[in-house]
Design a protein around this motif. Sequence first.
Motif, PDB file in Angstrom:
ATOM      1  N   ASN A   1     -17.966  38.559  16.864  1.00  0.00           N
ATOM      2  CA  ASN A   1     -18.787  38.953  18.006  1.00  0.00           C
ATOM      3  C   ASN A   1     -19.216  37.713  18.769  1.00  0.00           C
ATOM      4  OD1 ASN A   1     -20.613  41.533  16.149  1.00  0.00           O
ATOM      5  ND2 ASN A   1     -18.483  41.434  16.755  1.00  0.00           N
ATOM      6  N   LEU A   2     -19.378  37.849  20.067  1.00  0.00           N
ATOM      7  CA  LEU A   2     -19.749  36.721  20.918  1.00  0.00           C
ATOM      8  C   LEU A   2     -21.025  37.050  21.686  1.00  0.00           C
ATOM      9  CD1 LEU A   2     -19.046  33.950  22.218  1.00  0.00           C
ATOM     10  CD2 LEU A   2     -17.708  35.236  23.928  1.00  0.00           C
ATOM     11  N   PHE A   3     -21.957  36.096  21.667  1.00  0.00           N
ATOM     12  CA  PHE A   3     -23.196  36.237  22.421  1.00  0.00           C
ATOM     13  C   PHE A   3     -23.380  34.981  23.283  1.00  0.00           C
ATOM     14  CE2 PHE A   3     -23.546  38.829  18.661  1.00  0.00           C
ATOM     15  CZ  PHE A   3     -23.991  40.038  19.179  1.00  0.00           C
ATOM     16  N   ILE A   4     -23.738  35.181  24.539  1.00  0.00           N
ATOM     17  CA  ILE A   4     -23.818  34.091  25.505  1.00  0.00           C
ATOM     18  C   ILE A   4     -25.221  34.035  26.089  1.00  0.00           C
ATOM     19  CG2 ILE A   4     -22.831  33.108  27.614  1.00  0.00           C
ATOM     20  CD1 ILE A   4     -20.350  34.895  27.127  1.00  0.00           C
ATOM     21  N   GLU A   5     -25.841  32.860  26.021  1.00  0.00           N
ATOM     22  CA  GLU A   5     -27.179  32.695  26.588  1.00  0.00           C
ATOM     23  C   GLU A   5     -27.105  32.643  28.109  1.00  0.00           C
ATOM     24  OE1 GLU A   5     -29.293  29.383  24.967  1.00  0.00           O
ATOM     25  OE2 GLU A   5     -29.046  30.033  22.883  1.00  0.00           O
ATOM     26  N   GLY A   6     -28.122  33.196  28.737  1.00  0.00           N
ATOM     27  CA  GLY A   6     -28.239  33.049  30.186  1.00  0.00           C
ATOM     28  C   GLY A   6     -27.534  34.095  31.015  1.00  0.00           C
TER      29      GLY A   6
END
Length: 203
Positions: A71-76
């Motif tokens: 899974n990928l999580f991206i800030e902003g």
Amino acid sequence: MKVLFATSNKAKVRNYKDKLLKEGIELLTLKDIDIHLTIEENGKNAIENAYIKAKAYYDELGIPTIGMDNNLFIEGIPDELQPGVFVRRINGRELNDDEMIEHYTKLVNKYGGKLKARWIYGMVLINHNKTYEYSWSYDDFYLVSRVNEKRNPGYPLDSISIDGKLNKCFVDMTEEDRTKNKKQEKDDEVIAFIINSLSKNSF
């Protein structure tokens, strides 16, 4: 011992195959077998999706089976744009490697050109109807809008990922670099998990 890695993604297998073979464990992939199941990966996280894949092929073949998901999580970026479990599936469509690079570079560029991100990995091994789970993460890196010309087939986002400690693109990293940023250490831990899980139910 033959173990099915329920994936056709060579990149997911590459880090483990040779070392496991030295331990007498031969990793098979979906390209090595004649069965391809239609599986709905509707889990809420990496472990659940890994289990869904592993269970489907274990029930079909009856041999030790590994499932893996990331899974990928991206800030902003807004919550509704978070990839999460849908790293490749955008708007209901499965993207190929080039389409993934195009999609994520546009997203990163829209929100500043450099965004901190986090991978969460899940692996499930099923053997003799017993399930073993392992999860790990990697969060000291950034996604950028500038694309490296090199490619890692199966992991296209390596071409736009910059290691936070080494300030180096993933596709340019050497084995020495992987040791420095502890990526190799993580791979070794995954290999140990596979070996230990199989040894609990040896043939």
